[in-house]
Design a protein around this motif. Structure first.
Motif, PDB file in Angstrom:
ATOM      1  N   ARG A 134       0.835  -1.039  -0.102  1.00 54.10           N
ATOM      2  CA  ARG A 134       0.066   0.068   0.008  1.00 54.10           C
ATOM      3  C   ARG A 134       0.851   1.393  -0.158  1.00 54.10           C
ATOM      4  O   ARG A 134       2.153   1.197   0.329  1.00 54.10           O
ATOM      5  N   GLU A 135       0.225   2.490  -0.392  1.00 54.61           N
ATOM      6  CA  GLU A 135       1.162   3.662  -0.388  1.00 54.61           C
ATOM      7  C   GLU A 135       0.710   4.583   0.863  1.00 54.61           C
ATOM      8  O   GLU A 135      -0.518   4.714   1.042  1.00 54.61           O
ATOM      9  N   VAL A 136       1.860   5.117   1.621  1.00 56.72           N
ATOM     10  CA  VAL A 136       1.648   5.681   2.662  1.00 56.72           C
ATOM     11  C   VAL A 136       2.352   7.129   2.418  1.00 56.72           C
ATOM     12  O   VAL A 136       3.423   7.384   1.950  1.00 56.72           O
ATOM     13  N   ARG A 137       1.529   8.132   2.949  1.00 57.06           N
ATOM     14  CA  ARG A 137       1.827   9.555   2.755  1.00 57.06           C
ATOM     15  C   ARG A 137       1.614  10.309   3.748  1.00 57.06           C
ATOM     16  O   ARG A 137       0.595  10.069   4.595  1.00 57.06           O
ATOM     17  N   CYS A 138       2.289  11.568   3.828  1.00 55.04           N
ATOM     18  CA  CYS A 138       2.244  12.575   5.063  1.00 55.04           C
ATOM     19  C   CYS A 138       1.567  13.405   4.469  1.00 55.04           C
ATOM     20  O   CYS A 138       2.100  14.111   3.640  1.00 55.04           O
ATOM     21  N   LEU A 139       0.159  13.868   5.045  1.00 53.33           N
ATOM     22  CA  LEU A 139      -0.372  15.010   4.599  1.00 53.33           C
ATOM     23  C   LEU A 139      -0.869  16.089   5.441  1.00 53.33           C
ATOM     24  O   LEU A 139      -0.916  15.849   6.870  1.00 53.33           O
ATOM     25  N   SER A 140      -0.545  17.343   5.349  1.00 50.65           N
ATOM     26  CA  SER A 140      -1.100  18.171   6.356  1.00 50.65           C
ATOM     27  C   SER A 140      -2.707  18.629   6.365  1.00 50.65           C
ATOM     28  O   SER A 140      -3.394  18.092   5.914  1.00 50.65           O
TER      29      SER A 140
END
Length: 658
Positions: A575-581
Motif C-alpha cells: 500500500r502507499e503511505v503519505r504524510c498530509l497536512s
C-alpha cells in the motif's frame, strides 16, 4: 633609413628660402641672398658627405627588473630617434653622463611631452590608443652638447629598441650654429656692403681652419649593449648671446674719447614667468649728450661682454596636467576609463608636480568617464515552449535560447551575460496519471459516552505515483468515513433532556461531537423516558456539532492493501503511505516512528494440491510412462493421471523454491 633625414633636410632648405623684404632669402650663414642650408649633420653649406648615420636594434634578453642601458648618444649627435619596436609595459629613460635625470628617472614616470637636455629638446611620445601597437620614442633634432645615455626600465620581455642618430665623420668640419634673431631685427651683415660681407666670409673660413687644426683626435664609442661605431665628438657650441650682438665690423680710422659704451636697457625676458633669462644691451653714445651713435665711434675692445641675468623669477600659475585616457574597462557595453590629472607648475624650464590646492582656482578635469566600445550581445528567445515530455504527471519542456550580437549574428554564449540567460528547460505537470483512496486510522474514541455514537476517519483521493502497485483509480466506491459505536444505555429525565457533549471524534483537525437528546418525564426521584413524540411540541436541541481541537499539522494516510502476490507459500501485499497536512497537501512533519507499514507478508500457508478422486492410474506400469516423459501427451496424461500429476506437482514445487 635616410628618408626621415632627407625630409628634415628639405624642411631646413624650405625654411632657408623664406622670402625677406625685397624678395631675397637668408642662408644658414645669416647673409642676405645666401643659398646655403644646413645638411643633415648640422653643417652650414655642407653636402652630407661629412655625415655618418649610426643605427641599430637593442634586442638583448633581460632577466632582472630595473634600469638597463640601451645605447650611448655621443656629443654632437643630431636627428636622434629612439623607438620601441612594439608596445610594451617597459619604459624608456634618458639621463646625462653627469648623472642628471632628463626623462623617467628615479623610478618616476613622466608625462609625454617636451624635455630639455643635452643642449637640445627631446620629444617624449607614448601612444595610448587601445588599437595602437606602437611603442615609446625619444625624438630630438640636436646637436647634443654632452654625452647622453638611453636606458630601458625593464618590466616584461624586451620587444626591441631601434636607435638612430647622425654624427660627423672624422674628416668633417664642425657644425656651424647661426646666432638666433628675434623677428623684425636686423641680421648680421644686412646693412654692410657686399664686398665687406665677402671679407667677413673669408675671415670666418680662416678662423674655421684654425679651429680644425686644434680639434682633438677622434674618440671611439663602445657600449656593452650596442654595436661599436667610430664617432667624432664635435666642439661645444658658443653659448646664446643677445640678438643685437653682431661680429665687430672693421673699424674706421676715426676714433674719439668723446664716445663710450653705455647700457641702454635689456633684451626681452625669455619667459613670462617661472625664471627666464635676459641680457643687457650696450650701445655706443656721446659722452656728453648721451646720444646714440654708430658703434664704429666706440672702441670695440672696450665693449662690455653681456652676461645672462635672471628675470621673471615668480612661478608660473599652476595648471592641471591631463594624462591620456586608459583603456575601457569593458570590451562591450558601458564601462569606465580613467586618466591621471596632476597639478603642475613650470619653473626654470622644468614642469614640477605641486600640491592640488595650488590649482584650486581652476576647475579640476574629470578623472573618470564612462565608455562604450560597442553594444554587447544579448539573449534572444527564438522559439516557444515545446509540448511537455510526458502525457501525464511531471515532465519537462524546452525552448531555443541564443546569444545574438548587435548585428543579429548568433555568437558563443560566453559573449552574453550568463547570469541573465533565460531558462531553456523547465518542469511541467500534466496532471495525475492514476488515483487511489488514502485513509487515516479510525478514531479511538466513540462520539458518545453512552448510547449510540460513531467513530470517524479521513478519506481522500490522491494521485498514485508508485506505478508498480496493483491499484486502480479511485472510482465511485468511496470508503466510509464513519462507523457506529455504542458505550451502553444512558439515564434520562422529563422533557427534552440533553446529555453532555462527547469528546471530539478526532484528536486534531475537524471532527464531530455527539450528545444524547431524549424526552423524559421527571418524577419525584426518578426520570421516565418517553417516546420522542411526547416532546414534539418542544424544540429539540441538536444532538451533534462540529469540533476542532487543534491543527493536526501532519498525519499519515495510506491506501488499502493490494491483492497478495501469491495465493500460497508466502506472498506480499503493498500500500502507499503519505504524510498530509491539514489542507491535504503533502507534508514532511509526520512522526517517522508512527508511519504505517507499506509492505507486509500474506498467504504464508503451504500450497495443497486438490485431490481428484477420478485421477487414477489405469495401468500398473505408469512409472515407465513418467520415465519416458510421455505425460505431455493427453492419452498418457489421462491413462496415468495420478503418476503424471505427482510429477507435475514436484516440478512446480521445485520452481517455487528457486
Amino acid at each position: 633609413m635616410f628618408v626621415s633625414y632627407l625630409l628634415l633636410t628639405l624642411f631646413h632648405t624650405e625654411t632657408a628660402m623664406l622670402a625677406r623684404p625685397g624678395g631675397e632669402s637668408i642662408g644658414c650663414d645669416d647673409f642676405l641672398g645666401s643659398d646655403k642650408v644646413l645638411d643633415k649633420c648640422g653643417v652650414c653649406g655642407g653636402d652630407n658627405t661629412g655625415c655618418q648615420v649610426v643605427s641599430g636594434v637593442f634586442k638583448h634578453a633581460l632577466t632582472s627588473l630595473g634600469y638597463h642601458r640601451v645605447v650611448e648618444i655621443p656629443q654632437g649627435a643630431t636627428k636622434i630617434n629612439i623607438t620601441e619596436m612594439h608596445k610594451s609595459n617597459n619604459y624608456l629613460a634618458l639621463r646625462s653622463r653627469s648623472g642628471r635625470s632628463i626623462i623617467n628617472g628615479n623610478w618616476a614616470i613622466d608625462r609625454p611631452g617636451k624635455y630639455e637636455g643635452g643642449g637640445t629638446m627631446f620629444t617624449y611620445k607614448r601612444p595610448n590608443e587601445i588599437s595602437s601597437t606602437a611603442g615609446e620614442s625619444f625624438l630630438a633634432e640636436g646637436p647634443t652638447n654632452e654625452i647622453l645615455d638611453v636606458y630601458m626600465i625593464h618590466q616584461q620581455p624586451n620587444p626591441g629598441v631601434h636607435y638612430e642618430y647622425v654624427i660627423m665623420r672624422n674628416n668633417a668640419i664642425s657644425p656651424q650654429v647661426p646666432p638666433h634673431r628675434r623677428p623684425g631685427e636686423p641680421f648680421n651683415g644686412q646693412l654692410e656692403e657686399e664686398d665687406r660681407g665677402q671679407e667677413d666670409r673669408e675671415e670666418r673660413e680662416k678662423n674655421q681652419e684654425k679651429e680644425d687644426s686644434q680639434v682633438e683626435a677622434p674618440e671611439v664609442f663602445t657600449s656593452e649593449s650596442t654595436q661599436t661605431f667610430p664617432v667624432r665628438h664635435p666642439e661645444r657650441f658658443p653659448s646664446h648671446r643677445p640678438d643685437n650682438l653682431v661680429p665687430p665690423a672693421p673699424q674706421p680710422p676715426r676714433r674719439s674719447r668723446d664716445h663710450n659704451w653705455k647700457q641702454l636697457g635689456t633684451t626681452e625676458c625669455s619667459t613670462t614667468c617661472g625664471k627666464g633669462s635676459q641680457y643687457p644691451i650696450f650701445r655706443c653714445v656721446h659722452r656728453n649728450t648721451h646720444e646714440e651713435v654708430p658703434e664704429s665711434y666706440c672702441d670695440s675692445s672696450m665693449k662690455p661682454t653681456p652676461e645672462e641675468e635672471p628675470c621673471n623669477l615668480f612661478p608660473c600659475p599652476a595648471f592641471w596636467d591631463i594624462g591620456e585616457w586608459s583603456e575601457c574597462s569593458k570590451t562591450c557595453g558601458l564601462g569606465m576609463q580613467h586618466r591621471q590629472v596632476l597639478c603642475r607648475q613650470v619653473y626654470a624650464n622644468r614642469s614640477l608636480t605641486v600640491q592640488p590646492y595650488r590649482c584650486q582656482h581652476l576647475e579640476k578635469p574629470e578623472t573618470t568617464s564612462t565608455c562604450q566600445l560597442k553594444i554587447c550581445s544579448e539573449w534572444q528567445i527564438r522559439t516557444d515552449w515545446t509540448s511537455c515530455s510526458v502525457p501525464c504527471g511531471v515532465g519537462q519542456r524546452t525552448r531555443d535560447v541564443k546569444c545574438v550580437s548587435n548585428i543579429g549574428d548568433v555568437v558563443h554564449d560566453e559573449e552574453c551575460n550568463m547570469k541573465l540567460r533565460p531558462n531553456d528547460i523547465e518542469n511541467c505537470d500534466m496532471g495525475p496519471c492514476a488515483k487511489s483512496w488514502f485513509l487515516t486510522e479510525w478514531s479511538e474514541r466513540c462520539s458518545a459516552e453512552c448510547g449510540a455514537g460513531v467513530r470517524t476517519r479521513s478519506v481522500v483521493c490522491m494521485t498514485n505515483h508508485v506505478s508498480s502497485l496493483p491499484l486502480e483509480g479511485c472510482g465511485n466506491n468511496r470508503p466510509a468515513e464513519a462507523t457506529p459505536c455504542d458505550n451502553g444505555p444512558c439515564t434520562g429525565k422529563v422533557e427534552w433532556f440533553t446529555g453532555s457533549w462527547s469528546q471530539c471524534s478526532i484528536e486534531c483537525g475537524s471532527g464531530a461531537q455527539q450528545r444524547e437528546v431524549i424526552c423524559v418525564r421527571k418524577n419525584a426521584d426518578t426520570f421516565e423516558v418517553l417516546d420522542p413524540y411526547e416532546c414534539s411540541f418542544l424544540e429539540k436541541p441538536p444532538s451533534q456539532q462540529a469540533c476542532h481541537l487543534k491543527p493536526c499539522g501532519a498525519k499519515w494516510f495510506s491506501t488499502e492493501w493490494s491483492m497478495c502476490s501469491k495465493s500460497c507459500q508466502g506472498g506480499f501485499r503493498v500500500r502507499e503511505v503519505r504524510c498530509l497536512s491539514d489542507d491535504m497537501t503533502p507534508g514532511s512533519l509526520c512522526d517517522p516512528q508512527l508511519k504505517p507499514e507499506e509492505r507486509e507478508s500474506c498467504n504464508t500457508q503451504d500450497c495443497v494440491p486438490e485431490v481428484d478422486e477420478n485421477c487414477k492410474d489405469k495401468y500398473y506400469n505408469c512409472n515407465v510412462v513418467v520415465q519416458a516423459r510421455l505425460c505431455v501427451y493427453n492419452y498418457y496424461k489421462t491413462a496415468c493421471c495420478a503418476s503424471c500429476t505427482r510429477v507435475a506437482n514436484r516440478h512446480m514445487g521445485f520452481l517455487g523454491s528457486r
